[in-house]
Scaffold this motif. Structure first.
Motif, PDB file in Angstrom:
ATOM      1  N   PHE A  90       0.755  -1.259  -0.007  1.00  0.00           N
ATOM      2  CA  PHE A  90      -0.095   0.004  -0.258  1.00  0.00           C
ATOM      3  C   PHE A  90       0.770   1.263  -0.004  1.00  0.00           C
ATOM      4  CE2 PHE A  90      -2.136   3.593   2.196  1.00  0.00           C
ATOM      5  CZ  PHE A  90      -3.258   3.617   1.353  1.00  0.00           C
ATOM      6  N   ASP A  91       2.148   1.198   0.826  1.00  0.00           N
ATOM      7  CA  ASP A  91       2.977   2.416   0.818  1.00  0.00           C
ATOM      8  C   ASP A  91       3.561   2.571  -0.517  1.00  0.00           C
ATOM      9  OD1 ASP A  91       2.496   2.414   3.552  1.00  0.00           O
ATOM     10  OD2 ASP A  91       4.479   1.424   4.123  1.00  0.00           O
ATOM     11  N   VAL A  92       3.819   1.618  -1.402  1.00  0.00           N
ATOM     12  CA  VAL A  92       4.446   1.874  -2.520  1.00  0.00           C
ATOM     13  C   VAL A  92       3.148   2.386  -3.661  1.00  0.00           C
ATOM     14  CG1 VAL A  92       5.359   0.622  -4.673  1.00  0.00           C
ATOM     15  CG2 VAL A  92       6.130  -0.054  -2.256  1.00  0.00           C
ATOM     16  N   MET A  93       2.207   1.716  -3.639  1.00  0.00           N
ATOM     17  CA  MET A  93       1.127   2.109  -4.563  1.00  0.00           C
ATOM     18  C   MET A  93       0.616   3.683  -4.145  1.00  0.00           C
ATOM     19  SD  MET A  93      -2.516   0.364  -5.324  1.00  0.00           S
ATOM     20  CE  MET A  93      -3.021   0.607  -3.560  1.00  0.00           C
ATOM     21  N   HIS A  94       0.609   4.054  -2.925  1.00  0.00           N
ATOM     22  CA  HIS A  94       0.146   5.223  -2.606  1.00  0.00           C
ATOM     23  C   HIS A  94       1.202   6.271  -3.067  1.00  0.00           C
ATOM     24  CE1 HIS A  94      -1.975   8.331  -0.213  1.00  0.00           C
ATOM     25  NE2 HIS A  94      -0.819   8.535   0.461  1.00  0.00           N
ATOM     26  N   ALA A  95       2.436   6.058  -2.717  1.00  0.00           N
ATOM     27  CA  ALA A  95       3.786   6.933  -3.047  1.00  0.00           C
ATOM     28  C   ALA A  95       3.848   6.904  -4.292  1.00  0.00           C
ATOM     29  CB  ALA A  95       5.078   6.363  -2.503  1.00  0.00           C
ATOM     30  N   LEU A  96       3.620   6.016  -5.304  1.00  0.00           N
ATOM     31  CA  LEU A  96       3.698   6.094  -6.740  1.00  0.00           C
ATOM     32  C   LEU A  96       2.405   6.937  -7.147  1.00  0.00           C
ATOM     33  CD1 LEU A  96       4.781   2.538  -7.665  1.00  0.00           C
ATOM     34  CD2 LEU A  96       6.087   4.501  -7.929  1.00  0.00           C
ATOM     35  N   ARG A  98       0.890   9.314  -5.952  1.00  0.00           N
ATOM     36  CA  ARG A  98       1.176  10.942  -5.529  1.00  0.00           C
ATOM     37  C   ARG A  98       2.456  11.450  -6.658  1.00  0.00           C
ATOM     38  NH1 ARG A  98       3.123  11.516   0.372  1.00  0.00           N
ATOM     39  NH2 ARG A  98       3.559  13.579  -0.668  1.00  0.00           N
ATOM     40  N   ALA A  99       3.334  10.337  -6.923  1.00  0.00           N
ATOM     41  CA  ALA A  99       4.293  10.767  -7.872  1.00  0.00           C
ATOM     42  C   ALA A  99       3.873  11.054  -9.187  1.00  0.00           C
ATOM     43  CB  ALA A  99       5.766   9.683  -7.829  1.00  0.00           C
ATOM     44  N   ARG A 100       2.901  10.332  -9.641  1.00  0.00           N
ATOM     45  CA  ARG A 100       2.339  10.509 -10.881  1.00  0.00           C
ATOM     46  C   ARG A 100       1.655  11.921 -10.897  1.00  0.00           C
ATOM     47  NH1 ARG A 100       2.068   6.070 -14.496  1.00  0.00           N
ATOM     48  NH2 ARG A 100       1.121   7.580 -15.750  1.00  0.00           N
ATOM     49  N   ARG A 101       0.995  12.236  -9.953  1.00  0.00           N
ATOM     50  CA  ARG A 101       0.199  13.629 -10.016  1.00  0.00           C
ATOM     51  C   ARG A 101       1.047  14.775 -10.112  1.00  0.00           C
ATOM     52  NH1 ARG A 101      -2.729  10.955  -5.856  1.00  0.00           N
ATOM     53  NH2 ARG A 101      -1.722  12.103  -4.109  1.00  0.00           N
ATOM     54  N   GLU A 102       2.555  14.511  -9.636  1.00  0.00           N
ATOM     55  CA  GLU A 102       3.467  15.442  -9.599  1.00  0.00           C
ATOM     56  C   GLU A 102       4.452  15.772 -11.007  1.00  0.00           C
ATOM     57  OE1 GLU A 102       3.435  17.889  -7.425  1.00  0.00           O
ATOM     58  OE2 GLU A 102       2.226  16.845  -5.941  1.00  0.00           O
ATOM     59  N   ALA A 154       9.760  12.736 -11.154  1.00  0.00           N
ATOM     60  CA  ALA A 154       9.563  12.484  -9.835  1.00  0.00           C
ATOM     61  C   ALA A 154      10.220  11.319  -9.412  1.00  0.00           C
ATOM     62  CB  ALA A 154       8.126  12.470  -9.623  1.00  0.00           C
ATOM     63  N   VAL A 155      10.630  11.163  -7.914  1.00  0.00           N
ATOM     64  CA  VAL A 155      11.469  10.152  -7.756  1.00  0.00           C
ATOM     65  C   VAL A 155      10.829   9.684  -6.481  1.00  0.00           C
ATOM     66  CG1 VAL A 155      13.626   9.332  -6.494  1.00  0.00           C
ATOM     67  CG2 VAL A 155      13.486  10.345  -8.346  1.00  0.00           C
ATOM     68  N   VAL A 156      10.401   8.217  -6.221  1.00  0.00           N
ATOM     69  CA  VAL A 156       9.655   7.676  -4.866  1.00  0.00           C
ATOM     70  C   VAL A 156      11.060   6.838  -4.100  1.00  0.00           C
ATOM     71  CG1 VAL A 156       8.292   5.968  -3.991  1.00  0.00           C
ATOM     72  CG2 VAL A 156       7.607   7.528  -6.035  1.00  0.00           C
ATOM     73  N   GLY A 157      11.220   6.946  -2.792  1.00  0.00           N
ATOM     74  CA  GLY A 157      11.942   6.336  -2.296  1.00  0.00           C
ATOM     75  C   GLY A 157      12.326   6.698  -0.964  1.00  0.00           C
ATOM     76  N   MET A 170      13.927  17.910  -8.243  1.00  0.00           N
ATOM     77  CA  MET A 170      13.080  16.860  -8.772  1.00  0.00           C
ATOM     78  C   MET A 170      11.927  16.747  -7.816  1.00  0.00           C
ATOM     79  SD  MET A 170      15.748  13.950  -9.867  1.00  0.00           S
ATOM     80  CE  MET A 170      14.478  12.886 -10.605  1.00  0.00           C
ATOM     81  N   GLU A 171      10.862  16.273  -7.875  1.00  0.00           N
ATOM     82  CA  GLU A 171       9.642  15.749  -7.012  1.00  0.00           C
ATOM     83  C   GLU A 171      10.272  14.716  -6.384  1.00  0.00           C
ATOM     84  OE1 GLU A 171       7.333  17.838  -6.541  1.00  0.00           O
ATOM     85  OE2 GLU A 171       7.691  19.132  -8.104  1.00  0.00           O
ATOM     86  N   ALA A 172      10.010  14.763  -5.182  1.00  0.00           N
ATOM     87  CA  ALA A 172      10.179  13.733  -3.939  1.00  0.00           C
ATOM     88  C   ALA A 172       9.244  13.256  -3.442  1.00  0.00           C
ATOM     89  CB  ALA A 172      11.603  14.041  -3.379  1.00  0.00           C
ATOM     90  N   VAL A 173       8.964  12.285  -3.289  1.00  0.00           N
ATOM     91  CA  VAL A 173       7.953  11.332  -2.472  1.00  0.00           C
ATOM     92  C   VAL A 173       8.527  10.263  -1.419  1.00  0.00           C
ATOM     93  CG1 VAL A 173       5.784  10.230  -2.549  1.00  0.00           C
ATOM     94  CG2 VAL A 173       6.245  11.771  -4.246  1.00  0.00           C
ATOM     95  N   PHE A 174       8.254  10.694  -0.417  1.00  0.00           N
ATOM     96  CA  PHE A 174       8.793   9.809   0.676  1.00  0.00           C
ATOM     97  C   PHE A 174       7.964   8.241   0.881  1.00  0.00           C
ATOM     98  CE2 PHE A 174       9.450   9.045   5.480  1.00  0.00           C
ATOM     99  CZ  PHE A 174      10.584   8.363   5.315  1.00  0.00           C
ATOM    100  N   LEU A 175       8.873   7.226   0.844  1.00  0.00           N
ATOM    101  CA  LEU A 175       8.176   5.748   0.661  1.00  0.00           C
ATOM    102  C   LEU A 175       7.715   5.395   1.978  1.00  0.00           C
ATOM    103  CD1 LEU A 175       7.747   3.310  -1.041  1.00  0.00           C
ATOM    104  CD2 LEU A 175      10.201   2.656  -0.545  1.00  0.00           C
ATOM    105  N   TYR A 176       8.304   5.666   2.854  1.00  0.00           N
ATOM    106  CA  TYR A 176       7.670   5.161   4.193  1.00  0.00           C
ATOM    107  C   TYR A 176       6.454   5.819   4.863  1.00  0.00           C
ATOM    108  CZ  TYR A 176      12.105   3.013   4.152  1.00  0.00           C
ATOM    109  OH  TYR A 176      13.511   2.221   3.763  1.00  0.00           O
TER     110      TYR A 176
END
Length: 651
Positions: A90-96, A98-102, A154-157, A170-176
Motif C-alpha cells: 500500500f505504501d508503494v502504491m500510494h507513493a507512486l 502521488r508521484a504520478r500526480r506531480e 519524480a522520485v519515490v524512495g 526533482m519531485e520527491a515522494v517519501f516511501l515510508y
C-alpha cells in the motif's frame, strides 16, 4: 500480539536511528510508545551511528530500528538486533500515485536490488515506472543525478534518496508511511522481548554452571566453546569470558588425552589431577549439535562414594553392646577391659581368642563403640555358618549375572557394607582356604573385588577376627594360612573361660536374671532389684559355683533362663528362692561327672588336641581303620595323624 512487559520490569530500550525525513517521522510516532518502551530517536546514520552505539556502554539499546541503506550498514557492524523498516504494498502504491500526480515520468529507487515483487506489482497494475537501486550514499547520489539526466520528473524512495532528489530539483515522494514505521516498532518490541528472554535463560544457565562443583564446558559441532564455568576455567588456567568462541584444544592442548572419544565416562588427568570425565551430546531440537563435558575430581567421587556407603546402614549393622555390659571384677576381666579401651584407639587388625560362649562378639562390639568408627557400620558374620560358595558371595558381593540366581543389579558384600566401620569375622578358623586368600588381599590392599567383576572397590574398614581354636594348629595341619594368621594377629585379646573367674560367676548370674525379668512380666514383679535376684539365686549359689561351665557365659545364660521360668511359674508364686533339689531337676548336667569337668584345667591348645583326636578316631571308624583314606579326607600327613592320636604336637 503486543508484547507484555510487566510493570515491575525495566522497559525495553529501542533506538530509532535515522536522518532527514525518517527522523521526523520517528519523532511524530515516538510518543505513542512511551508507556511500552524507552524509545529514543537518534539522528545518526552510518559510521556516526556505530560510534554512538559503542559509546553507550551498558546503556546501549536492546534493539535498533532503521531504514534503507542506514539499516543495512548497521546490521553487520553492531552486536545488537537491527529491525529494518519495510514499506508495504500500500505504501508503494500510494507513493507512486502521488508521484504520478506531480510528474509524467516516475522512478522507484530502493536500497539493494529491486525486489521482484515490486516489479510484478507494477506490471500487474500497468504502472509505468522506472526502477533503480543503490548500495551506498555515493551510489544514491549518482543514481538520482542519472535519473534526472534521463528526464525522470519524480522520485519515490527512502529519506536519503528523496533529500537528494529535492536538491536536484526533482519531485520527491517519501516511501515510508506511519503504518510501516509502527510495524517496525512493534517488531522491535517482539525482538526485545525474545532477546531479553534468551538473555535471562543464558544468565540462569550461566549461574547454574558457575555454582556446579564440577567443571563443565559446552562445545559446538566444531569443538568451539559455547559456555564454560569458572571452576573448569581455573583448572585449565584460562579466562572464562575469553574462552567463548575458541576451540577447547587450542585453549588447553593437554586436555585432549582426558576427553573420551565417544559419549560415556573415562578417567583422565588434567594438570596432574585425576578426573572422571563424562562426555554427552549437546542437543538442539532433538539433534546433537555439540558436546557437553563434565570434569569431576576422582577424589570427590571417592569421598561421595564413601559417604553414601557409610550412610546405608541398617539396624543389623549396629553394635548393641558396650564396655559396661561386660560384667566381672576379676583380675582377668579387668585386664580385658583395659585392653579393649587401649585397642579401641587403634585401627590395627585384632584377633580375639577364647572358648565358645566367653563373649568374643561382645568384646568386638565394645571395641567398635569406643572407637572413632562408632558412627558407622558394625558388620558381623560367622565364617563357620555358611557353605563356601554362599560365604564368598556374602563377604565379597557379586555383579549381575555372576552366577545363576544372582540378584538383578548385583549386590554389595558385607566387606563393602562395613566401609568406614568394623568388620567382625567370627570363627575365622572355619573359613575355607580359597576365601582366606581373598581375605588376605582385602587386608593388604584395602580393596574388594565382587564376584563376576574385575574392578576393585576401595574400602576403609577395621577387621576384628575371633576364634575358639588354636589357629597355629590349623597352620600345622594346612587348613589355615600362616600369612593370614600374622595379618590377623597384630593385636590380640585372650578371653578367660568362666571357670577361671569364679568370683564373677554370681554377679553374672544376677545380671542375667535381672535382664530376663525386664522382659518377663510374671518375673518382673518378683525380681525388681539386684538384691532380689541374689536372694532368688542364693539357694543354688554353691551348685552354680561348683560346676565347670564348659559352655561358659552362654551356658550360664541358658541355665538362668530355666531358673527364671521356674521362678515365674504361677504354682511357685510363693517361692522367693530356688533350692538345690529344684535346680537338679531343671539342670541335671550341673550335677553330672563328665570328662569335660576333669579337663577344666587344660589349656585351650590341649583341649583343642583332645577334640582333634576324637575327630580322627571317628574318621578311622568310618573308614574301617584305613589310615591312608583318613589322611586324604582330613588333608594331613601320616606323621601328623600319629602325633594327633597320641596327643602330641608343637609345644
Amino acid at each position: 500480539m503486543t508484547p507484555d512487559f510487566s510493570a515491575g520490569s525495566e522497559r525495553p530500550r529501542l533506538w530509532a536511528m535515522g536522518i532527514s525525513r525518517l527522523r521526523d517521522l520517528f519523532f511524530d510516532i515516538a510518543n505513542e510508545y512511551g508507556d511500552r518502551a524507552d524509545l529514543r530517536v537518534v539522528p545518526r546514520g552510518f559510521e556516526d551511528a556505530v560510534r554512538e552505539i559503542a559509546a553507550a556502554g551498558d546503556a546501549r539499546p536492546d534493539v535498533i530500528v532503521a531504514g534503507g541503506s542506514n539499516g543495512a550498514y548497521l546490521k553487520p557492524r553492531v552486536a545488537i538486533p537491527v529491525v529494518l523498516i519495510n514499506p508495504t504494498g500500500f505504501d508503494v502504491m500510494h507513493a507512486l500515485a502521488r508521484a504520478r500526480r506531480e510528474a509524467a515520468s516516475v522512478a522507484l529507487v530502493t536500497h539493494g536490488e529491486t525486489p521482484d515483487e515490486l516489479r510484478r506489482f507494477a506490471a500487474a497494475y500497468g504502472i509505468d515506472v522506472e526502477f533503480a537501486s543503490y548500495q551506498s550514499a555515493e551510489d544514491a547520489e549518482l543514481c538520482v543525478l542519472d535519473l534526472r539526466d534521463r528526464g525522470i520528473g519524480a522520485v519515490v524512495g527512502p529519506g536519503l534518496v528523496t533529500d537528494l532528489a529535492a536538491r536536484a530539483g526533482m519531485e520527491a515522494v517519501f516511501l515510508y508511511s506511519r503504518a510501516s514505521v509502527r510495524a517496525a516498532f512493534d517488531t522491535a518490541l517482539d525482538v526485545a522481548q525474545a532477546t531479553r528472554g534468551e538473555a535471562l535463560r543464558r544468565q540462569r544457565l550461566d549461574n547454574l554452571l558457575q555454582h556446579m562443583r564440577d567443571g563443565v564446558v559446552a562445545l559446538d559441532s566444531q569443538g568451539k566453546v559455547e559456555a564454560i564455568n569458572r571452576r573448569l576455567a581455573a583448572v585449565l588456567g584460562i579466562d572464562a569470558m575469553d574462552a567463548v568462541g575458541r576451540t577447547l584444544l587450542d585453549l588447553a592442548p593437554d586436555i585432549a588425552a582426558a576427553v573420551p572419544d565417544a559419549d560415556g565416562d573415562a578417567l583422565g588427568s588434567v594438570r596432574g589431577v585425576s578426573y572422571v570425565v563424562h562426555r554427552g551430546p549437546l542437543a538442539t531440537n532433538g539433534a546433537a549439535a555439540g558436546t557437553v563435558l563434565t570434569f569431576q575430581e576422582s577424589r570427590a567421587v571417592e569421598r561421595l562414594d564413601r559417604t553414601l556407603r557409610s550412610t546405608r546402614r541398617t539396624q543389623q549393622f549396629t553394635a548393641r553392646y558396650r564396655l559396661d555390659d561386660m560384667i566381672g571384677e576379676s583380675a582377668s576381666m579387668q585386664r580385658v577391659r583395659s585392653l579393649v579401651q587401649r585397642y579401641a584407639k587403634s585401627t590395627a587388625t585384632l584377633l580375639i581368642r577364647g572358648e565358645s560362649g566367653t563373649g568374643k562378639e561382645m568384646v568386638a562390639q565394645s571395641l567398635h563403640q569406643l572407637s572413632a568408627r562408632r558412627d558407622f557400620a558394625f558388620v558381623a558374620i560367622n565364617c563357620g555358618a555358611f557353605p563356601e560358595a554362599l560365604l564368598e558371595s556374602e563377604l565379597f558381593g557379586y555383579e549381575e549375572g555372576a552366577f545363576t540366581g544372582a540378584r538383578k543389579g548385583g549386590k554389595a558384600g558385607l566387606i563393602e557394607a562395613a566401609h568406614r566401620g568394623t568388620l567382625f569375622l567370627d570363627e575365622i578358623g572355619e573359613m575355607p582356604l580359597p576365601l582366606q586368600s581373598r581375605l588376605l588381599r582385602v587386608l593388604q590392599e584395602r580393596e574388594v573385588v565382587r564376584l563376576g567383576s574385575t574392578e576393585p572397590t576401595r574400602v576403609d574398614i577395621r577387621v576384628i577376627a575371633a576364634t575358639h581354636r588354636a589357629l597355629t594348629e590349623g597352620i600345622e595341619a594346612g587348613t589355615f594360612r600362616a600369612d593370614l594368621y600374622y595379618r590377623l594377629n597384630i593385636l590380640n585379646i585372650a578371653l578367660p573361660p568362666l571357670r577361671e573367674r569364679q568370683a564373677d560367676l554370681m554377679p553374672l548370674a544376677v545380671e542375667l536374671l535381672l535382664q530376663i525379668a525386664k522382659r518377663e512380666p510374671r518375673l518382673r514383679v518378683r525380681v525388681k532389684t539386684a538384691e532380689a535376684a541374689e536372694r532368688a539365686l542364693g539357694g543354688v549359689a554353691g551348685e552354680l559355683s561348683g560346676y565347670g561351665w564348659p559352655g561358659n557365659v552362654r551356658e550360664l545364660q541358658n541355665v538362668i533362663e530355666r531358673i527364671a521360668v521356674e521362678l515365674a511359674d504361677e504354682e511357685s508364686a510363693g517361692v522367693s528362692a530356688l533350692s538345690g533339689d529344684e535346680l537338679r531337676l531343671i539342670a541335671p548336667e550341673l550335677f553330672e561327672t563328665r570328662q569335660a569337668d576333669r579337663d577344666d584345667a587344660l589349656t585351650l591348645r590341649e583341649r583343642s588336641r583332645h577334640i582333634e583326636a576324637d575327630e580322627i578316631r571317628a574318621a578311622l571308624a568310618s573308614c574301617d581303620g584305613d589310615r591312608d583314606a583318613v589322611c586324604k579326607a582330613l588333608g594331613i600327613s601320616k606323621t601328623t595323624l600319629w602325633r594327633r592320636l597320641n596327643g602330641g604336637g608343637r609345644k
